[in-house]
Write an enzyme that holds these catalytic residues in place. Structure first.
Site, short mmCIF file in Angstrom:
data_model
loop_
_atom_site.label_atom_id
_atom_site.label_comp_id
_atom_site.label_asym_id
_atom_site.label_seq_id
_atom_site.Cartn_x
_atom_site.Cartn_y
_atom_site.Cartn_z
N SER A 253 -6.13 23.86 29.12
CA SER A 253 -5.06 22.87 28.99
C SER A 253 -3.75 23.39 29.54
CB SER A 253 -4.88 22.52 27.51
OG SER A 253 -4.44 23.68 26.84
N LYS A 254 -2.91 22.42 29.87
CA LYS A 254 -1.57 22.71 30.38
C LYS A 254 -0.78 23.54 29.39
CE LYS A 254 -0.95 18.52 33.02
NZ LYS A 254 -0.42 17.19 32.95
N ARG A 255 -1.12 23.35 28.11
CA ARG A 255 -0.42 24.05 27.04
C ARG A 255 -0.49 25.58 27.27
NH1 ARG A 255 -2.58 25.73 22.42
NH2 ARG A 255 -4.56 24.75 22.94
#
Ligand code: GLU
Length: 474
Positions: A253-255
């Site tokens: 994820s971008k997180r």
């Protein structure tokens, strides 16, 4: 055997996701390995997500990485057009065919009705799915509402109490219950098809032999299988690739990471490293080798070595791999790719620039780091007060003085001669280690550590070397 035909079918969202690159790459590798064809198809039927210029940039990114498709929007091919928004009639025609065969139906439920339905089902703890109230409408009522121009969708009628069973090339035998499948919308109220209908119709007409895609699509496969069945078509082989995971094993994820391929290129990762790294996200070669060129991957790739288990995206490994390619690719290649990060005047003297890159790449992981390394050859780093004092010390001055004298008769490119005088100085002056090398490096590049002396002098050239040593003499 049927010709292998695979497709990469991205939605043009504006960037290429790491997972998308993996699918594209596996398509490409499998097609090359099997002397088949790789097709690029743009799935742009979600008008709300349409991003201007996204298709062109996606094609450019793939092309720059060396992944070229045999058929697609740019290349053309027998089965085009390869952009779904240009094939709308075909999808509608098959949706109507499904209605006529009793496998699909019109649905007039509004968004409000559907959300209420969902809330009620959730409150009851039921599986959320369309309750088929429009399936009960009479033909006359349906026609009347259509004639009155009432907004509607077309839904697929999924079978009741049906066990879907299929063989997946990666996951083996898979079974799924139809109670977990909603009556999928096939044509939306804006007249556009959904992914499920469009992809199935296209995979059939484009004669796709293997559908290679991420595991997140596994749960949709029964819908697709059912569509094939209702339309009387033979289904392709299914190949669901394992999820790509963050280091904490959650879905990539971008997180936690950059997920766009373009951002890695912009940061100065090499395409060879990206391809190599992404190839190993879910596929393992027969030996333990880790470094593979694209050609070697085409040779070695096979579906039976694709793993079922999720693949962890390990940035440390990507960095390591990039470092390997920084050193092993031809010097000119690295120099040319690095140029965009260098001020133009630093690359004007191309031979000197090559010398810098040759030394710098030994210690750099990413392309832009080469400029950091190069800086000292254009301007020595400013000395801190301690280093200044150190340079002024008598023993430092002795070293500089001696070195200056010896250098005069020597060619800056003669590494052997430089090594000889360096060693001779240690003996002659009786000064060694830090007290010998540090004054020289501080004077030449402004820092205590760095490349070896022949490298520094070879890059600086005789004149600049003498100037810098001279400037440090007092
Ligand atoms: N358009 C889908 C996506 O964006 C393609 C899925 C598939 O390959 O079937 O991922």
């Amino acid at each position: 055997m049927k010709e292998v035909r695979v497709r990469f079918a991205p939605s043009p969202t504006g960037y290429l996701h790491i997972g998308g690159l993996r699918t594209a790459l596996y398509d490409f590798l499998f097609a090359r390995n099997q002397s088949g064809k790789a097709v690029l198809r743009i799935e742009d039927t979600d008008q709300n997500r349409e991003v201007k210029g996204a298709t062109e940039s996606l094609i450019a990114t793939l092309h720059n990485l060396g992944i070229d498709f045999d058929e697609g929007p740019e290349t053309g091919g027998e089965y085009g057009p390869y952009i779904q928004s240009q094939r709308l009639d075909l999808y509608r025609q098959h949706a109507l065919e499904l209605i006529n065969k009793g496998h699909a139906y019109y649905c007039f439920c509004s968004t409000a009705t559907l959300s209420q339905m969902r809330e009620e089902q959730q409150a009851e703890g039921e599986f959320v799915k369309y309750d088929r109230r429009c399936l009960k409408l009479s033909k006359e009522e349906v026609n009347a509402r259509l004639n009155a121009g009432e907004p509607h969708v077309i839904r697929l009628k999924m079978p009741d109490n049906y066990r879907f069973a299929f063989d997946d090339e990666v996951r083996g035998h898979v079974q799924m219950d139809s109670s977990q499948s909603d009556d999928q919308v096939l044509i939306k109220s804006d007249g556009f098809p959904t992914y499920h209908l469009a992809a199935t119709v296209d995979d059939h007409y484009m004669q796709i032999s293997h559908v290679i895609r991420g595991e997140e699509w596994l749960s949709s496969t029964p819908k697709h299988i059912w569509l094939y069945e209702c339309l009387g078509w033979e289904a392709p082989k299914w190949v669901h690739l394992p999820l790509i995971l963050n280091t904490d094993r959650s879905k990539l994820s971008k997180r936690m990471h950059d997920v766009s391929v373009e951002s890695y290129i912009q940061k100065g990762y090499l395409k060879e490293a990206l391809i190599n790294f992404v190839a190993l996200l879910g596929w393992h070669p027969a030996d333990d080798r880790e470094l593979y060129s694209l050609e070697e991957l085409c040779e070695a790739f096979s579906l039976d070595r694709v793993n079922k288990a999720g693949a962890v995206f390990d940035l440390t490994k990507l960095d390591w791999m990039n470092g390997q390619y920084m050193r092993s690719l031809p010097l000119h290649t690295i120099a040319d790719r690095a140029k965009q990060w260098f001020p133009p005047q630093w690359t004007e003297d191309y031979q000197r620039y090559l010398k810098i890159i040759s030394a710098a790449r030994e210690r750099s992981t990413l392309l832009p780091e080469l400029t950091e390394y190069a800086r000292i050859f254009f301007k020595p780093a400013p000395l801190n007060p301690e280093d200044k004092d150190f340079l002024l010390a008598e023993s430092s001055q002795k070293v500089l003085q001696w070195y200056l004298q010896q250098l005069t008769g020597i060619d800056a490119d003669d590494a052997e001669a430089i090594n000889t005088i360096t060693k001779a100085g240690i003996k002659e002056l009786g000064i060694k280690g830090k007290y010998y090398y540090m004054p020289l490096r501080l004077a030449l590049i402004g820092q205590a550590h760095g490349p070896d002396l022949p490298t520094i002098i070879g890059i600086l050239g005789k004149d600049e070397t003498l100037i810098r040593l001279g400037a440090a003499r007092h």
